[in-house]
Enzyme design. Structure first.
Site, short mmCIF file in Angstrom:
data_model
loop_
_atom_site.label_atom_id
_atom_site.label_comp_id
_atom_site.label_asym_id
_atom_site.label_seq_id
_atom_site.Cartn_x
_atom_site.Cartn_y
_atom_site.Cartn_z
CE LYS A 112 0.34 1.00 -0.51
NZ LYS A 112 0.15 -0.43 -0.43
C1 LIG Z 1 -0.69 -1.14 0.44
C2 LIG Z 1 -1.03 -2.53 0.07
C3 LIG Z 1 -2.24 -3.12 0.46
C4 LIG Z 1 -3.24 -2.40 1.32
O1 LIG Z 1 -3.81 -1.30 0.68
P1 LIG Z 1 -4.57 -0.18 1.53
O2 LIG Z 1 -4.92 0.88 0.56
O3 LIG Z 1 -3.60 0.28 2.57
O4 LIG Z 1 -5.75 -0.84 2.14
C5 LIG Z 1 -2.51 -4.40 0.02
N1 LIG Z 1 -1.61 -5.09 -0.72
C6 LIG Z 1 -0.45 -4.56 -1.10
C7 LIG Z 1 0.49 -5.37 -1.91
C8 LIG Z 1 -0.11 -3.27 -0.72
O5 LIG Z 1 1.06 -2.74 -1.10
#
Ligand SMILES: *Cc1c(COP(=O)(O)O)cnc(C)c1O
Length: 461
Positions: A112
């Site tokens: 993120k």
């Molecule tokens: C947010 C997240 C996901 C999922 O990603 P999306 O874009 O919501 O599909 C998977 N793994 C981790 C560690 C995350 O923080």
């Protein structure tokens, strides 16, 4: 470039307003009206460039009306300067034709950060230029919230309120949200699940008087700027494995469908992606939908990969919009049916989805086993989300190189990793004092009026 709503009833916007608005006023999500296509030659010239240079070239056509070229380059440079790895998104090899894309070297140890750090820079730039101020609200299953608070802490033009499900995030995730002491960031522990948090955020966006009064802005992956920033590492990794001359497949641990949808954009831009593999944990609505065409949310079952504990996967609407040929009325109709319990994807649209996406589901037991075997066979310590991806990818390995996205650092989920391997992963030295810092937590009920009251009271007027 113009951006249009997936439901076809909101005005089209430029990049700047799309980013500041988040959710469209018809309840839809913004998508680019057309996706720019790079030639093979354009893609070939990306080989050997730095992450930042690739980021500039890939994102520029989407943002060029909002920024000057050198300003945008500076924002990119600042966004990734705090990463703990010079390559930003390094690839390591797990086995023959299987590679792991490490997306966890940012300040909060999850992918993120790639989008959020850049969004922080872009918001600050745009709001300062406008002399404006906004209230950012976001729902998190743990990682979005910490990344947002880290990206926006101390900025003048924003207040940030993050709703997370009380008791359902890991201690590292919680502490990353509750220990920053800046007055403009607020972590709200909501009594409920992630889907409740996400639903209350959507309710706030649909409460137009509140939305306009507080200048609501969203940084969930419903914000197209998030998706855009994630397109970049599909290019850097594919090019280092031989694209555009050789196709590549990706397996993506998936919850809200933002990350894997970024891969879909990369594919439409001309990157030779053979398959995008959607990997889910036991909360497998996406796997069920891609298998049967039925999209019917069940109840969320908490798992050891909590960032994927989702039953309503917001960004899937963007993939549906493409699969339905951009028919906003059809998408609005499906989303209406969703309120009544679910919908069935048309045969044509299901076929279009299956041309791009493959899917797989991994149980809790298999997740733990995969963490264990990966450590034994490769020396790599996987977080549980990444392990879900690796497990699904392993069944699909073939002649095409497979890249599995490692979405978080194992130290973000130390209990699950230790239970699987006996090894407790250490935090990187730069955040080793996380457990000594003071926390600030506000509890809030799963109720729109209660959440809005806290925001009204806390935000700087
Ligand atoms: C947010 C997240 C996901 C999922 O990603 P999306 O874009 O919501 O599909 C998977 N793994 C981790 C560690 C995350 O923080």
């Amino acid at each position: 470039m113009r951006y249009v709503s997936t439901r076809g009833q909101a005005p089209s916007l430029g990049f700047e307003d799309t980013m500041l608005t988040g959710l469209a006023r018809d309840g839809g999500l913004y998508v680019p009206e057309t996706v720019p296509v790079l030639s093979e030659g354009d893609i070939a010239t990306l080989a050997g460039l730095s992450y930042e240079e690739v980021a500039q070239r890939i994102m520029w056509p989407f943002v060029s009306e909002a920024f000057a070229e050198d300003e945008f380059a500076e924002m990119i440079a600042r966004a990734y300067a705090g990463f703990g790895h010079a390559a930003r998104a390094p690839l390591v090899q797990l086995g023959p034709n299987h590679h792991l894309l490490e997306l966890f070297h940012g300040p909060t140890l999850a992918f993120k950060d790639f989008a959020m750090q850049l969004i922080g820079q872009m918001f600050e730039h745009v709001l300062t230029r406008r002399g404006d101020r906004v209230t950012i609200v976001g729902a998190t299953s743990g990682d979005t919230g910490s990344a947002a608070i880290e990206a926006f802490r101390g900025l003048d033009a924003v207040d940030v309120f993050i709703l997370y499900p009380h008791g359902r995030v890991s201690e590292v995730q919680r502490r990353q949200m509750t220990t920053p002491s800046e007055a403009n960031v607020h972590a709200l522990a909501l009594t409920g699940h992630f889907d409740d948090c996400q639903a209350r955020v959507k309710d706030m966006f649909n409460d137009f008087p509140f939305r306009d009064r507080v200048g609501l802005a969203g940084v969930n992956s419903i914000n197209f700027a998030r998706v855009l920033a994630q397109v970049v590492y599909y290019f850097t990794s594919a090019v280092s494995l031989g694209a555009p001359h050789r196709p590549v497949s990706f397996t993506v641990p998936t919850g809200n469908f933002g990350d894997v949808f970024a891969g879909h954009i990369a594919k439409r831009m001309g990157l030779p992606i053979e398959k995008l593999v959607v990997a889910t944990n036991q909360n497998d609505i996406l796997h069920r939908c891609l298998t049967t065409g039925e999209y019917r949310p069940g109840t969320v079952t908490p798992s050891i990969s909590p960032s994927m504990d989702i039953q309503v996967s917001s960004n899937f609407e963007r993939a549906l919009h493409l699969a339905y040929g951009g028919d906003g009325a059809a998408i609005a109709q499906l989303m209406d049916e969703l309120k009544g319990g679910g919908f069935t994807v048309s045969q044509g649209a299901l076929q279009a989805l299956r041309e791009v996406y493959v899917s797989g589901r991994v149980s809790e037991e298999e997740t733990s086993e995969t963490i264990q075997t990966a450590l034994a066979q490769t020396g790599e310590l996987l977080c549980p989300h990444s392990a879900v991806g690796v497990k699904v990818a392993e069944a699909l390995l073939g002649a095409t190189p497979m890249v599995t996205l490692a979405t978080a650092h194992p130290a973000k989920f130390p209990d699950a990793v230790e239970a699987a391997t006996g090894v407790r992963p250490a935090l990187p030295p730069r955040m080793a004092d996380l457990f000594e810092r003071d926390e600030r937590i506000t509890r809030v009920e799963n109720d729109l009026a209660a959440v809005e009251a806290v925001i009204d009271e806390r935000r700087a007027a």
